[in-house]
Design an enzyme around this catalytic site. Sequence first.
Site, PDB file in Angstrom:
ATOM      1  N   CYS A   2       0.852  -1.186   0.000  1.00 29.17           N
ATOM      2  CA  CYS A   2       0.000   0.000   0.000  1.00 29.17           C
ATOM      3  C   CYS A   2       0.889   1.237   0.000  1.00 29.17           C
ATOM      4  O   CYS A   2       2.107   1.131   0.107  1.00 29.17           O
ATOM      5  CB  CYS A   2      -0.885   0.011   1.238  1.00 29.17           C
ATOM      6  SG  CYS A   2      -1.905  -1.469   1.361  1.00 29.17           S
ATOM      7  N   ARG A  27      -0.588   3.208  -9.511  1.00 29.26           N
ATOM      8  CA  ARG A  27      -0.462   1.768  -9.267  1.00 29.26           C
ATOM      9  C   ARG A  27      -1.810   1.070  -9.154  1.00 29.26           C
ATOM     10  O   ARG A  27      -1.870  -0.144  -8.999  1.00 29.26           O
ATOM     11  CB  ARG A  27       0.316   1.540  -7.963  1.00 29.26           C
ATOM     12  CG  ARG A  27       1.715   2.072  -8.071  1.00 29.26           C
ATOM     13  CD  ARG A  27       2.471   1.813  -6.815  1.00 29.26           C
ATOM     14  NE  ARG A  27       3.705   2.557  -6.783  1.00 29.26           N
ATOM     15  CZ  ARG A  27       4.473   2.653  -5.717  1.00 29.26           C
ATOM     16  NH1 ARG A  27       4.134   2.049  -4.606  1.00 29.26           N
ATOM     17  NH2 ARG A  27       5.573   3.345  -5.764  1.00 29.26           N
ATOM     18  N   TRP A  74      -4.184  -1.315  -1.121  1.00 36.52           N
ATOM     19  CA  TRP A  74      -4.260  -2.460  -2.030  1.00 36.52           C
ATOM     20  C   TRP A  74      -4.731  -3.580  -1.114  1.00 36.52           C
ATOM     21  O   TRP A  74      -3.966  -4.106  -0.322  1.00 36.52           O
ATOM     22  CB  TRP A  74      -2.886  -2.742  -2.622  1.00 36.52           C
ATOM     23  CG  TRP A  74      -2.817  -4.025  -3.392  1.00 36.52           C
ATOM     24  CD1 TRP A  74      -2.466  -5.250  -2.898  1.00 36.52           C
ATOM     25  CD2 TRP A  74      -3.104  -4.222  -4.767  1.00 36.52           C
ATOM     26  NE1 TRP A  74      -2.522  -6.182  -3.894  1.00 36.52           N
ATOM     27  CE2 TRP A  74      -2.904  -5.586  -5.048  1.00 36.52           C
ATOM     28  CE3 TRP A  74      -3.512  -3.370  -5.800  1.00 36.52           C
ATOM     29  CZ2 TRP A  74      -3.101  -6.117  -6.321  1.00 36.52           C
ATOM     30  CZ3 TRP A  74      -3.702  -3.918  -7.062  1.00 36.52           C
ATOM     31  CH2 TRP A  74      -3.494  -5.284  -7.311  1.00 36.52           C
ATOM     32  N   ASN A 100       1.039  -0.762   5.994  1.00 36.05           N
ATOM     33  CA  ASN A 100       1.362  -1.475   4.769  1.00 36.05           C
ATOM     34  C   ASN A 100       1.953  -2.814   5.199  1.00 36.05           C
ATOM     35  O   ASN A 100       2.915  -2.831   5.970  1.00 36.05           O
ATOM     36  CB  ASN A 100       2.388  -0.632   3.987  1.00 36.05           C
ATOM     37  CG  ASN A 100       2.829  -1.303   2.705  1.00 36.05           C
ATOM     38  OD1 ASN A 100       2.297  -2.338   2.321  1.00 36.05           O
ATOM     39  ND2 ASN A 100       3.800  -0.694   2.045  1.00 36.05           N
ATOM     40  N   GLY A 101       1.392  -3.922   4.742  1.00 35.85           N
ATOM     41  CA  GLY A 101       1.914  -5.236   5.149  1.00 35.85           C
ATOM     42  C   GLY A 101       0.786  -6.141   5.597  1.00 35.85           C
ATOM     43  O   GLY A 101      -0.383  -5.878   5.327  1.00 35.85           O
ATOM     44  N   GLU A 481       6.698 -20.098 -20.646  1.00 33.93           N
ATOM     45  CA  GLU A 481       6.601 -18.760 -20.047  1.00 33.93           C
ATOM     46  C   GLU A 481       7.791 -17.883 -20.460  1.00 33.93           C
ATOM     47  O   GLU A 481       7.626 -16.688 -20.724  1.00 33.93           O
ATOM     48  CB  GLU A 481       6.497 -18.900 -18.515  1.00 33.93           C
ATOM     49  CG  GLU A 481       6.493 -17.597 -17.723  1.00 33.93           C
ATOM     50  CD  GLU A 481       5.353 -16.628 -18.062  1.00 33.93           C
ATOM     51  OE1 GLU A 481       4.426 -17.003 -18.803  1.00 33.93           O
ATOM     52  OE2 GLU A 481       5.435 -15.480 -17.621  1.00 33.93           O
ATOM     53  N   LYS A 485       7.357 -14.357 -22.444  1.00 33.95           N
ATOM     54  CA  LYS A 485       7.926 -13.084 -21.982  1.00 33.95           C
ATOM     55  C   LYS A 485       8.660 -12.402 -23.118  1.00 33.95           C
ATOM     56  O   LYS A 485       8.515 -11.213 -23.336  1.00 33.95           O
ATOM     57  CB  LYS A 485       8.908 -13.289 -20.807  1.00 33.95           C
ATOM     58  CG  LYS A 485       8.319 -13.592 -19.460  1.00 33.95           C
ATOM     59  CD  LYS A 485       7.562 -12.468 -18.821  1.00 33.95           C
ATOM     60  CE  LYS A 485       6.128 -12.402 -19.144  1.00 33.95           C
ATOM     61  NZ  LYS A 485       5.075 -13.125 -18.747  1.00 33.95           N
ATOM     62  N   GLU A 488       6.239 -11.142 -25.915  1.00 31.34           N
ATOM     63  CA  GLU A 488       5.391 -10.040 -25.456  1.00 31.34           C
ATOM     64  C   GLU A 488       6.107  -8.696 -25.539  1.00 31.34           C
ATOM     65  O   GLU A 488       5.527  -7.712 -25.963  1.00 31.34           O
ATOM     66  CB  GLU A 488       4.991 -10.259 -23.987  1.00 31.34           C
ATOM     67  CG  GLU A 488       3.831 -11.192 -23.774  1.00 31.34           C
ATOM     68  CD  GLU A 488       3.505 -11.359 -22.298  1.00 31.34           C
ATOM     69  OE1 GLU A 488       2.334 -11.276 -21.948  1.00 31.34           O
ATOM     70  OE2 GLU A 488       4.434 -11.567 -21.472  1.00 31.34           O
ATOM     71  N   HIS A 504      10.313 -33.350 -33.667  1.00 32.72           N
ATOM     72  CA  HIS A 504       9.141 -33.562 -34.520  1.00 32.72           C
ATOM     73  C   HIS A 504       8.705 -32.273 -35.213  1.00 32.72           C
ATOM     74  O   HIS A 504       7.540 -32.118 -35.545  1.00 32.72           O
ATOM     75  CB  HIS A 504       7.991 -34.124 -33.681  1.00 32.72           C
ATOM     76  CG  HIS A 504       8.328 -35.430 -33.040  1.00 32.72           C
ATOM     77  ND1 HIS A 504       8.503 -36.586 -33.769  1.00 32.72           N
ATOM     78  CD2 HIS A 504       8.574 -35.753 -31.752  1.00 32.72           C
ATOM     79  CE1 HIS A 504       8.816 -37.580 -32.948  1.00 32.72           C
ATOM     80  NE2 HIS A 504       8.872 -37.095 -31.715  1.00 32.72           N
ATOM     81  N   LYS A 603      -3.097  -5.150 -19.843  1.00 33.26           N
ATOM     82  CA  LYS A 603      -2.819  -5.790 -18.549  1.00 33.26           C
ATOM     83  C   LYS A 603      -3.979  -6.696 -18.151  1.00 33.26           C
ATOM     84  O   LYS A 603      -3.785  -7.754 -17.583  1.00 33.26           O
ATOM     85  CB  LYS A 603      -2.589  -4.697 -17.494  1.00 33.26           C
ATOM     86  CG  LYS A 603      -2.176  -5.223 -16.131  1.00 33.26           C
ATOM     87  CD  LYS A 603      -0.753  -5.717 -16.159  1.00 33.26           C
ATOM     88  CE  LYS A 603      -0.391  -6.545 -14.950  1.00 33.26           C
ATOM     89  NZ  LYS A 603       0.651  -7.539 -15.269  1.00 33.26           N
TER      90      LYS A 603
HETATM   91  C1  G6P Z   1      -3.275 -10.540 -20.347  1.00 36.34           C
HETATM   92  C2  G6P Z   1      -1.975 -10.074 -19.719  1.00 36.34           C
HETATM   93  C3  G6P Z   1      -1.154 -11.278 -19.274  1.00 36.34           C
HETATM   94  C4  G6P Z   1      -1.961 -12.151 -18.341  1.00 36.34           C
HETATM   95  C5  G6P Z   1      -3.294 -12.558 -18.970  1.00 36.34           C
HETATM   96  C6  G6P Z   1      -4.194 -13.214 -17.949  1.00 36.34           C
HETATM   97  O1  G6P Z   1      -3.012 -11.190 -21.544  1.00 36.34           O
HETATM   98  O2  G6P Z   1      -1.251  -9.300 -20.642  1.00 36.34           O
HETATM   99  O3  G6P Z   1       0.013 -10.834 -18.618  1.00 36.34           O
HETATM  100  O4  G6P Z   1      -1.219 -13.298 -18.021  1.00 36.34           O
HETATM  101  O5  G6P Z   1      -3.989 -11.413 -19.462  1.00 36.34           O
HETATM  102  O6  G6P Z   1      -4.519 -12.264 -16.981  1.00 36.34           O
HETATM  103  P1  G6P Z   1      -4.958 -12.586 -15.513  1.00 36.34           P
HETATM  104  O7  G6P Z   1      -5.159 -11.235 -14.895  1.00 36.34           O
HETATM  105  O8  G6P Z   1      -6.238 -13.352 -15.610  1.00 36.34           O
HETATM  106  O9  G6P Z   1      -3.890 -13.368 -14.870  1.00 36.34           O
END
Ligand code: G6P
Length: 608
Positions: A2, A27, A74, A100-101, A481, A485, A488, A504, A603
């Site tokens: 937070c 944020r 948060w 915060n925590g 993953e 990354k 993306e 294959h 996001k």
């Molecule tokens: C979008 C974001 C990804 C995320 C995915 C699922 O594609 O760019 O980074 O993994 O959504 O989002 P979620 O909030 O459900 O984990």
Amino acid sequence: MCGIVGYVGYREAYPIIMDGLKRLEYRGYDSAGIALQGEFGLFVEKAVGKIARLEEKTNGAELKHTEGIGHTRWATHGEPSSLNAHPHTDESGEIALVHNGIIENHTALREVLKNKGHVFRTETDTEALAHLIEEYYEGDLCEAVRLALTQVEGAYGIAVISSKNPGVIVAARHGSPLVIGHGENENFVASDVAAILAHTNRVVYLEDGEIANVTPSGYEITTIDKAAITPKVEEISWSLDQAEKGGYDHFMLKEIHEQPQTLLDAIRGRLNFDDGIPRLSGLNLQLEQLRNIDRIIICACGTSWHSGLIGEYLIEELARIPVEVEYASEFRYRLPVIPENTLFLAISQSGETADTLAALKEARNRGGMCLGIVNVVGSSIARATDGGVYTHSGPEIGVASTKAFTSQVMVLSLIGLLLARMRNMSIQEGLELTDQLSKLPELAKKTLQVEDQVKEIAKEYFHSDNFLYLGRGINFPVALEGALKLKEISYIHAEGYPAAEMKHGPIALIDEKMPVVVIALKDMIYEKVLNNIATVKARKGRVVAIATEGDDEIKNHVDHVIYIPETFRLFTPLLSIIPLQLLAYHIAALRGCEIDQPRNLAKSVTVE
Ligand code: G6P
């Protein structure tokens, strides 16, 4: 995670605090509040949503106070609401606290305080601390806070004021950041330098276990055991933009580096060193129900889907329960078979992804037990489940998910351990794995030290058009993953593949221009992965291996080796993904890409 801002001095505190809160607002906090110290006691106001909502609520009030504390929340305990927003006050309304925590033993503290006549109004862990300070108050706020903190387990960065001790902010830290801003006849308290940088660039970072009595003319810092501390004033040379990112060039890099802390937050209060059965009370399932689970379906999208795949390996091996992992977007339009005693697990950072939410509703309609692994408290997916586990990784700003991913994997490890202990795993093995889990935040910190080496590797390959990522077993989803990354944020075509499956198809792509990243850890299929590497080398591919510390042999087979520390085999994804996140980041940085907001991506995807 937070935001905290405090001011004590000669100027009006309200605009300073509100400005500080706004600096943190990007944020995406869910609620905010302020407490000001005046002639006639404390003025407290809170609101859900943006700081502007709080401003609307305070509109018209005469706010000339020269001392106060503010907070942007948060949510971790209790959904975002005006009531649960900070500051929290004690029974008498004379002490106000922002925090915060996470206070781990808040339930026990509440019980003790209730028996002494305290009445609680919110669902937060923080309120217990406000009441506890009141309980210890005998005229000296700093001493009352100190005594209260001796009873607290968990993490905190706090700022406290009291109408009975005007002109004083008490600040303390354990596990959550807190700085004192050094001014002339005024001083500041903040969770982030960015919140106060407009007023001072001279700050004192509080260390864990320290408590400060802050007044307009100075601040006295002691340890919680009353040992005096000589403050070390540091000059911050960051611009405001840099300060928002904690000194890093991008949020993504900041979030990669936050992982030792976020992993710790994901296990905080959940590991059980007595019997190895993790405490996951949010699951809301009876032991009997947990024992009766015959099948698990995990549904998610994007990075969360990858964490689900790691969960499949983990849970099947630890608890011997069959697990299926589905793309939420596919699941929702199939006719899924959900027999009795099926557990449906939705994983989502945002808790708002439309496909995951729809899949969850479909599973509900078919009578599955529905749980969630979600980061955002009170989000749609969190509300649509019967229970679950929050990841507590704090706001994630970078579109490419990093810290949320590792927290999800950590929570899946806890769930795997819990289910295993309910069924087939001995107490001794449970305790060994608990011990291993507790060490992971520290090991993640150690893993981050590979960054300079990764940067050098990035320099060699950032012009490549294609990348291949290979792994076997639980390392396969890590390869997926890692590839995600890279594509993306750098727009390089990258594919993740099970190392043996390469022959294959993808093998046709390999030539001297093709970098191949292989997760080649010391496990039971290590030798087979070496064979896969040999196949790549025979076609002149360039191999970057992620290997286990101490494995010298692998140097003879590949072009670059990045070592990660040893841990229990099924927990290695929590470490092996870190160099891959860093590699994607540094390649994208060298290519001059918009790292935090890559083109075409969002996001949170709230449309189909
Ligand atoms: C979008 C974001 C990804 C995320 C995915 C699922 O594609 O760019 O980074 O993994 O959504 O989002 P979620 O909030 O459900 O984990």
